[in-house]
Design a protein around this motif. Structure first.
Motif, PDB file in Angstrom:
ATOM      1  N   ALA A  13       0.834  -1.205   0.000  1.00  0.00           N
ATOM      2  CA  ALA A  13       0.000   0.000   0.000  1.00  0.00           C
ATOM      3  C   ALA A  13       0.866   1.252   0.000  1.00  0.00           C
ATOM      4  O   ALA A  13       0.561   2.232  -0.692  1.00  0.00           O
ATOM      5  CB  ALA A  13      -0.947  -0.008   1.204  1.00  0.00           C
ATOM      6  N   GLU A  16       2.189   1.751  -3.460  1.00  0.00           N
ATOM      7  CA  GLU A  16       1.124   2.293  -4.307  1.00  0.00           C
ATOM      8  C   GLU A  16       0.929   3.776  -4.020  1.00  0.00           C
ATOM      9  O   GLU A  16       0.783   4.589  -4.941  1.00  0.00           O
ATOM     10  CB  GLU A  16      -0.183   1.543  -4.057  1.00  0.00           C
ATOM     11  CG  GLU A  16      -1.337   2.078  -4.869  1.00  0.00           C
ATOM     12  CD  GLU A  16      -2.654   1.382  -4.568  1.00  0.00           C
ATOM     13  OE1 GLU A  16      -3.686   1.981  -4.880  1.00  0.00           O
ATOM     14  OE2 GLU A  16      -2.638   0.256  -4.024  1.00  0.00           O
ATOM     15  N   GLY A  17       0.934   4.143  -2.744  1.00  0.00           N
ATOM     16  CA  GLY A  17       0.788   5.551  -2.367  1.00  0.00           C
ATOM     17  C   GLY A  17       1.927   6.396  -2.902  1.00  0.00           C
ATOM     18  O   GLY A  17       1.708   7.492  -3.434  1.00  0.00           O
ATOM     19  N   ARG A  28      -5.868   8.753  -5.091  1.00  0.00           N
ATOM     20  CA  ARG A  28      -5.399   7.366  -4.978  1.00  0.00           C
ATOM     21  C   ARG A  28      -4.326   7.254  -3.890  1.00  0.00           C
ATOM     22  O   ARG A  28      -4.318   6.302  -3.108  1.00  0.00           O
ATOM     23  CB  ARG A  28      -4.861   6.890  -6.320  1.00  0.00           C
ATOM     24  CG  ARG A  28      -4.459   5.438  -6.299  1.00  0.00           C
ATOM     25  CD  ARG A  28      -3.928   4.995  -7.662  1.00  0.00           C
ATOM     26  NE  ARG A  28      -3.766   3.571  -7.670  1.00  0.00           N
ATOM     27  CZ  ARG A  28      -4.383   2.755  -8.497  1.00  0.00           C
ATOM     28  NH1 ARG A  28      -5.204   3.227  -9.403  1.00  0.00           N
ATOM     29  NH2 ARG A  28      -4.174   1.467  -8.435  1.00  0.00           N
ATOM     30  N   ALA A  32      -4.345   4.964  -0.412  1.00  0.00           N
ATOM     31  CA  ALA A  32      -3.257   4.021  -0.126  1.00  0.00           C
ATOM     32  C   ALA A  32      -2.622   4.316   1.227  1.00  0.00           C
ATOM     33  O   ALA A  32      -2.400   3.403   2.033  1.00  0.00           O
ATOM     34  CB  ALA A  32      -2.209   4.079  -1.237  1.00  0.00           C
TER      35      ALA A  32
END
Length: 75
Positions: A13, A16-17, A28, A32
C-alpha cells in the motif's frame, strides 16, 4: 514483537501511495496511505505524505493532525 515490522500488505500500500503521489494522483495516494495507517498507525512516511496531501486538498485540520503525529513520533 518487532516494532519495526511492517506487514507486506502495508508495504504494498505504501508503494502504491508513493507511486500515486509521484504522479500527483492524490486521491489514490490518500486511499493508499490511509490503508497503511489502518495497518501500521504510526508509519511515519504515510503520516507525512497524507498530511501533505490533505494540505494540498485544503483540509488543514486533517493535515495538521497527521503532521503533528509525525513530529511526535520523531521527537
Amino acid at each position: 514483537t518487532d516494532a519495526s515490522f511492517v506487514p507486506e500488505i502495508a508495504r504494498e500500500a505504501a508503494a502504491e501511495g508513493n507511486s500515486a503521489f509521484a504522479r500527483r494522483d492524490y486521491p489514490r495516494a490518500r486511499r493508499a496511505y490511509q490503508k497503511v495507517l489502518e495497518l501500521v498507525p504510526d508509519n511515519l512516511l504515510a503520516l507525512v505524505n497524507l498530511g501533505v496531501i490533505e494540505f494540498y486538498a485544503g483540509e488543514n485540520a486533517a493535515a495538521e493532525k497527521h503532521l503533528k503525529r509525525a513530529v511526535q513520533l520523531k521527537l
